[in-house]
Design an enzyme around this catalytic site. Structure first.
Site, short mmCIF file in Angstrom:
data_model
loop_
_atom_site.label_atom_id
_atom_site.label_comp_id
_atom_site.label_asym_id
_atom_site.label_seq_id
_atom_site.Cartn_x
_atom_site.Cartn_y
_atom_site.Cartn_z
N GLU A 1 -9.83 -2.73 53.65
CA GLU A 1 -9.88 -1.70 52.34
C GLU A 1 -8.45 -1.22 52.32
O GLU A 1 -7.82 -0.46 51.87
CB GLU A 1 -11.26 -1.20 51.95
CG GLU A 1 -12.12 -2.04 51.90
CD GLU A 1 -13.31 -0.65 51.37
OE1 GLU A 1 -14.40 -1.53 50.35
OE2 GLU A 1 -13.95 0.03 51.61
N ASP B 1 -19.07 -9.19 45.17
CA ASP B 1 -19.83 -10.04 44.91
C ASP B 1 -21.60 -9.30 43.75
O ASP B 1 -21.13 -8.85 43.22
CB ASP B 1 -21.16 -9.78 46.15
CG ASP B 1 -20.82 -8.36 47.16
OD1 ASP B 1 -20.53 -7.86 46.61
OD2 ASP B 1 -22.53 -7.91 46.36
N1 ADE Z 1 -20.30 -3.56 48.58
C1 ADE Z 1 -19.66 -4.51 47.79
N2 ADE Z 1 -21.02 -5.35 47.15
C2 ADE Z 1 -21.61 -4.60 47.93
C3 ADE Z 1 -23.22 -4.72 47.58
N3 ADE Z 1 -23.68 -5.77 47.17
N4 ADE Z 1 -24.09 -3.64 47.88
C4 ADE Z 1 -23.95 -2.63 48.19
N5 ADE Z 1 -22.14 -1.90 48.40
C5 ADE Z 1 -21.56 -2.72 47.91
#
Ligand code: ADE
Length: 234
Positions: A12, A196
């Site tokens: 990041e 995601d």
């Molecule tokens: N950061 C990116 N995706 C995530 C997820 N599914 N749960 C927690 N933090 C995240």
């Protein structure tokens, strides 16, 4: 003015450091902090490591030890809102801790006495982000971000977080950084690019899109720094 730029994972902050090129590395509190001067303003950059505790430590250190006056967070998040797809950007309007639970004592989720469920991000920077989005030709959604010490890869948990906090995205650091900045009176801006959908495919999607989504977020945050400098000149 000294600006802190923070992420949680190396991926990041790497695109930010790459863009800045030259910086000094300072080791402090079991972490590395990168300092440089950018267009005449001091920057301190770091990744905290994942989660609320490490991000609390890093945000506090950037402010109290390194003297940051403003903090921008760049990273990735899981989408709750169906309008957010991989690569999309979300700016946090306010943040909550979804895993903070003393409901046994009659309190709402995310609340402890003398605290508040939500912490609001800096309104001025949210306004500036609209200008940046326009200039970059990007669509940026504003919304509520829920934070917890959990990688959510479960539709049921994700839907619960969405319903309980009216949250649009979830991640693991924003809510704690918000608490620190609010307590220390430091304006903050939290930007996330979706990696995601916090569902059963989340870990695969995260691994696949972490880098590209982190770059999306980092590019935008650097433009936010440019915008802050442009506005402070006027
Ligand atoms: N950061 C990116 N995706 C995530 C997820 N599914 N749960 C927690 N933090 C995240």
């Amino acid at each position: 003015m000294k600006i802190a730029i923070m992420g949680a994972m190396p991926e990041e902050v790497a695109p930010i450091l790459e863009k800045l090129g030259d910086y000094k590395t300072i080791e402090y509190a079991n972490n590395k902090f990168y300092e440089t001067t950018y267009k005449g303003v001091e920057l301190v950059i770091a990744y905290s490591k994942i989660g609320k505790v490490f991000s609390t430590l890093t945000a506090t250190t950037m402010i109290q030890h390194f003297g940051a006056d403003v903090l921008l967070f760049s990273g990735v998040a899981g989408a709750i809102s169906p309008t957010l797809k991989v690569g999309d950007l979300i700016v946090a309007t306010k943040l909550a801790q979804h895993d903070l639970d003393i409901t046994a004592f009659g309190h709402p989720y995310g609340f402890v006495p003398e605290g508040s469920v939500f912490v609001e991000a800096d309104k001025r920077m949210i306004e500036l982000s609209k200008e940046v989005a326009k200039e970059m030709g990007k669509v940026v959604q504003e919304g509520i971000i829920a934070t917890g010490d959990q990688f959510v890869a479960n539709e049921e948990r994700k839907n619960w977080i969405g319903a309980t906090f009216n949250a649009d995205a979830l991640e693991m650091e924003g809510g704690s950084v918000a608490v620190v900045c609010n307590a220390l009176n430091v304006p903050f801006f939290i930007l996330r690019a979706i990696s995601d959908a916090a569902d059963m495919d989340a870990s695969f999607s995260f691994d696949t899109f972490l880098e590209t989504s982190a770059i999306e977020s980092a590019e935008f945050v650097l433009k936010m720094v440019d915008k802050l400098l442009e506005k402070s000149e006027n």
